[in-house]
Design an enzyme around this catalytic site. Structure first.
Site, PDB file in Angstrom:
ATOM      1  N   THR A  91      -1.914  -0.489  -4.309  1.00 53.54           N
ATOM      2  CA  THR A  91      -2.854   0.641  -4.424  1.00 53.54           C
ATOM      3  C   THR A  91      -2.181   1.908  -3.895  1.00 53.54           C
ATOM      4  O   THR A  91      -1.359   1.837  -2.966  1.00 53.54           O
ATOM      5  CB  THR A  91      -4.169   0.347  -3.666  1.00 53.54           C
ATOM      6  OG1 THR A  91      -5.170   1.300  -4.050  1.00 53.54           O
ATOM      7  CG2 THR A  91      -3.981   0.414  -2.154  1.00 53.54           C
TER       8      THR A  91
ATOM      9  N   ILE B  61       0.827  -1.201   0.000  1.00 52.20           N
ATOM     10  CA  ILE B  61       0.000   0.000   0.000  1.00 52.20           C
ATOM     11  C   ILE B  61       0.866   1.258   0.000  1.00 52.20           C
ATOM     12  O   ILE B  61       1.911   1.308   0.661  1.00 52.20           O
ATOM     13  CB  ILE B  61      -0.930  -0.010   1.237  1.00 52.20           C
ATOM     14  CG1 ILE B  61      -1.878  -1.220   1.171  1.00 52.20           C
ATOM     15  CG2 ILE B  61      -1.717   1.280   1.376  1.00 52.20           C
ATOM     16  CD1 ILE B  61      -2.626  -1.484   2.473  1.00 52.20           C
ATOM     17  N   CYS B  62       0.415   2.300  -0.733  1.00 52.88           N
ATOM     18  CA  CYS B  62       1.043   3.627  -0.692  1.00 52.88           C
ATOM     19  C   CYS B  62       2.470   3.580  -1.230  1.00 52.88           C
ATOM     20  O   CYS B  62       2.688   3.249  -2.382  1.00 52.88           O
ATOM     21  CB  CYS B  62       0.972   4.168   0.739  1.00 52.88           C
ATOM     22  SG  CYS B  62       1.456   5.890   0.939  1.00 52.88           S
ATOM     23  N   ILE B  63       3.468   3.858  -0.417  1.00 54.89           N
ATOM     24  CA  ILE B  63       4.869   3.831  -0.837  1.00 54.89           C
ATOM     25  C   ILE B  63       5.477   2.437  -0.702  1.00 54.89           C
ATOM     26  O   ILE B  63       6.569   2.170  -1.240  1.00 54.89           O
ATOM     27  CB  ILE B  63       5.699   4.870  -0.032  1.00 54.89           C
ATOM     28  CG1 ILE B  63       7.083   5.113  -0.673  1.00 54.89           C
ATOM     29  CG2 ILE B  63       5.846   4.420   1.423  1.00 54.89           C
ATOM     30  CD1 ILE B  63       7.037   5.673  -2.072  1.00 54.89           C
TER      31      ILE B  63
END
Length: 218
Positions: free
Chosen positions: A190, A135-137
């Site tokens: 995502t 997720i994210c980074i």
């Protein structure tokens, strides 16, 4: 059959640890879907400590496992004890801790090194053909886990996407509410707060990621 999911945290707080909203949304959705969850974190010192009201570095040291226990309500284990054989899937939320404590990507970029216990645990899932959600980074870890050619997303930030490309990953632009799936590797990613402007925007993509990761366990 109840699915068992491991979640690796990287501290507590967006600027120096795991992103709290992303972590809680992940844990909430897993619980809503009936999964059994165990949180893990590396038992190491944080890269640094940030005052979240000012953004300034603080002259102190904190432990990633101890800080992550705040999010996990104390139910957490050392990531070196994480064995993919005991779980159906792995999810890693973002936050700067993923790029400062789980690796040094925030400092070294494409030349980053992943914390050895984290890398060994994640590779265990990859080698067993078990689904992983980043997720994210956190998708910056993908090439280190899977090798060259893995598909993933951090949203649409050109600089970060270029760094992932330099590491051997194939970056796919993605909106905040969607996911990118590497079907061959069972990897789901995502953007979350790489793009999200609100907690509900972050939740939209994270819910889809969790749902798809659980589907891939069947």
């Amino acid at each position: 059959m109840t699915k068992k999911v491991a979640v690796i945290l990287s501290g507590c707080g967006v600027y120096d640890g795991a992103e709290i909203h992303e972590s809680v949304i992940t844990l909430l959705r897993l619980d809503q879907r009936g999964a059994k969850v165990q949180c893990f974190a590396p038992n190491i010192a944080q890269h640094h400590v940030i005052n979240h009201t000012t953004g300034e570095e603080m002259p102190e040291s904190r432990n990633v496992l101890v800080e992550s226990a705040r999010i996990a309500r104390g139910e957490i284990s050392d990531v070196r004890d994480l064995d993919a054989a005991d779980f159906d899937a792995l999810i890693i939320p973002g936050g700067f801790g993923a790029a400062k404590n789980l690796s040094d990507f925030a400092i070294s970029g494409a030349a980053c090194v992943v914390q050895p216990d984290v890398l060994a645990a994640a590779k265990g899932f990859a080698e067993a053909g078990k689904p992983v959600g980043l997720i994210c980074i956190a998708p910056h870890l993908a090439a280190k886990i899977y090798g060259e050619g893995v598909s993933c997303t951090i949203g649409n930030d050109a600089g970060t996407a270029a760094a992932l490309g330099a590491m051997g990953a194939q970056h796919v632009d993605c909106t905040v509410s969607e996911i990118v799936e590497d079907e061959q590797r069972k990897l789901v990613t995502t953007p979350a707060y790489m793009l999200a402007q609100s907690i509900s925007e972050a939740a939209a993509g994270i819910y889809k990621l969790v749902d798809r990761v659980l589907e891939l366990t069947h």
